[in-house]
Design a protein around this motif. Sequence first.
Motif, PDB file in Angstrom:
ATOM      1  N   TRP A   3       0.839  -1.322   0.031  1.00  0.00           N
ATOM      2  CA  TRP A   3       0.090   0.053   0.016  1.00  0.00           C
ATOM      3  C   TRP A   3       0.876   1.142  -0.204  1.00  0.00           C
ATOM      4  O   TRP A   3       0.500   2.446  -0.284  1.00  0.00           O
ATOM      5  CB  TRP A   3      -0.823   0.045   1.202  1.00  0.00           C
TER       6      TRP A   3
ATOM      7  N   SER B 194       2.268   4.894  -3.933  1.00  0.00           N
ATOM      8  CA  SER B 194       1.193   5.643  -4.430  1.00  0.00           C
ATOM      9  C   SER B 194       1.388   6.292  -5.861  1.00  0.00           C
ATOM     10  O   SER B 194       2.514   6.676  -6.085  1.00  0.00           O
ATOM     11  CB  SER B 194       1.049   6.973  -3.538  1.00  0.00           C
TER      12      SER B 194
ATOM     13  N   ASP C  88      -3.390   9.158  -2.135  1.00  0.00           N
ATOM     14  CA  ASP C  88      -3.542   8.310  -0.910  1.00  0.00           C
ATOM     15  C   ASP C  88      -3.343   8.941   0.397  1.00  0.00           C
ATOM     16  O   ASP C  88      -2.718   9.633   0.545  1.00  0.00           O
ATOM     17  CB  ASP C  88      -2.623   7.010  -0.942  1.00  0.00           C
TER      18      ASP C  88
ATOM     19  N   TYR D  17      -2.784   7.800   4.194  1.00  0.00           N
ATOM     20  CA  TYR D  17      -2.427   6.780   5.080  1.00  0.00           C
ATOM     21  C   TYR D  17      -2.504   7.187   6.473  1.00  0.00           C
ATOM     22  O   TYR D  17      -2.197   8.173   7.021  1.00  0.00           O
ATOM     23  CB  TYR D  17      -0.778   6.439   4.956  1.00  0.00           C
TER      24      TYR D  17
ATOM     25  N   ARG E   7      -1.643  -3.438  -5.424  1.00  0.00           N
ATOM     26  CA  ARG E   7      -0.969  -2.954  -3.978  1.00  0.00           C
ATOM     27  C   ARG E   7      -1.877  -3.688  -2.881  1.00  0.00           C
ATOM     28  O   ARG E   7      -2.928  -3.438  -2.591  1.00  0.00           O
ATOM     29  CB  ARG E   7      -1.339  -1.299  -3.796  1.00  0.00           C
TER      30      ARG E   7
ATOM     31  N   SER F  50      -2.513  -5.154   1.089  1.00  0.00           N
ATOM     32  CA  SER F  50      -2.770  -4.690   2.411  1.00  0.00           C
ATOM     33  C   SER F  50      -1.781  -5.448   3.237  1.00  0.00           C
ATOM     34  O   SER F  50      -1.198  -6.340   2.821  1.00  0.00           O
ATOM     35  CB  SER F  50      -4.052  -4.752   2.947  1.00  0.00           C
TER      36      SER F  50
ATOM     37  N   TRP G  10     -11.406  -3.871  -4.013  1.00  0.00           N
ATOM     38  CA  TRP G  10     -10.400  -2.771  -4.165  1.00  0.00           C
ATOM     39  C   TRP G  10     -10.852  -1.458  -4.365  1.00  0.00           C
ATOM     40  O   TRP G  10     -12.120  -1.110  -4.588  1.00  0.00           O
ATOM     41  CB  TRP G  10      -9.478  -3.341  -5.573  1.00  0.00           C
TER      42      TRP G  10
ATOM     43  N   VAL H  59      -5.583   4.255  -1.087  1.00  0.00           N
ATOM     44  CA  VAL H  59      -5.621   4.092   0.249  1.00  0.00           C
ATOM     45  C   VAL H  59      -6.265   5.029   0.926  1.00  0.00           C
ATOM     46  O   VAL H  59      -6.142   6.397   0.548  1.00  0.00           O
ATOM     47  CB  VAL H  59      -4.234   3.860   0.654  1.00  0.00           C
TER      48      VAL H  59
ATOM     49  N   ASN I  80      -7.464  -3.314   6.416  1.00  0.00           N
ATOM     50  CA  ASN I  80      -5.987  -3.633   6.081  1.00  0.00           C
ATOM     51  C   ASN I  80      -5.726  -5.078   6.292  1.00  0.00           C
ATOM     52  O   ASN I  80      -4.720  -5.541   6.731  1.00  0.00           O
ATOM     53  CB  ASN I  80      -5.298  -2.869   6.948  1.00  0.00           C
TER      54      ASN I  80
ATOM     55  N   ALA J 161      -5.497  -0.713  -4.866  1.00  0.00           N
ATOM     56  CA  ALA J 161      -5.365  -1.435  -3.609  1.00  0.00           C
ATOM     57  C   ALA J 161      -6.339  -2.077  -2.992  1.00  0.00           C
ATOM     58  O   ALA J 161      -7.595  -1.794  -3.264  1.00  0.00           O
ATOM     59  CB  ALA J 161      -5.271   0.072  -2.515  1.00  0.00           C
TER      60      ALA J 161
END
Length: 268
Positions: free
Chosen positions: A142, A145, A150, A152, A196, A198, A211, A215, A223, A249
């Motif tokens: 993850w 990017s 994204d 986080y 990507r 988790s 998906w 993120v 996750n 993701a």
Amino acid sequence: MNSSTDPAPSLEETALAAGPVDTGISIKHVPDTTETRKKICIVGASGKLGQYLIQHALNRGYEVVGVCREQSAVKLAHFGSRIRIITGPNDDSNVIRQAVAGCDAVLTVLVPFGMRQYALRTVQAVLAHAPPEARLIFSCGWHISRDGQDVYPLKFRAIVKVFGVLGRLTRFGDLNDQVQACNHVFASSARWTVVRGSDLEEGESQGVPVWSGHVGDAVLASNLTRRTDFALFMIEAIGNEALMRQAPAIVGRLSASALTHHTTLLGA
């Protein structure tokens, strides 16, 4: 409509009946029935993810070529004659040239191993030698990017920072190498998808993961994805045009956040 005596469906049943949110991928696994059997190459075949990739590919009747270091080839012995193994470093251009010849798809497990830009060199070799029309599917975490959009969690950013520092100090690996490798893919005009993942766990398959393009989407909050399903998503992506030049993701389709997201959409 259910009768008054019918039990209400569980969250799992509701989610599976509705299909994955925003995936564009059916959860129904249909074997490849085309006249010409697909040939795929798996770069990084001896690791846990690589072995799941091999099994899912064989389940679909694909011809499989696996690339791994010579000392790791023993890990693939249980596949016997069902696969062809080419040994050598993943970033060796000559090894990759031989392995990807005539392949319809190349699935690459990107590993930021050591301090010699291993992941970047692997990507460069795959992009240089894969057939022009081949589907190229890459795996990463993850932390990659594509567009900087994204979002986080603080804990995730802290973990990535710690692992990045420890990797460099021990010279085990450089997370920035994987970032550079993926940026190289993003700039390519090839038929690529960067999946990507988790956090991963072992266990029975829950089906093709859900998906999102970024993120931070609520559907990804759990996750957590089964490792076998990470591999399953990569295999399914081979034939999914909606994922062309995308960086999905993923999260397990029966994870709490995925089920909640389904329930919200369905008005439950």
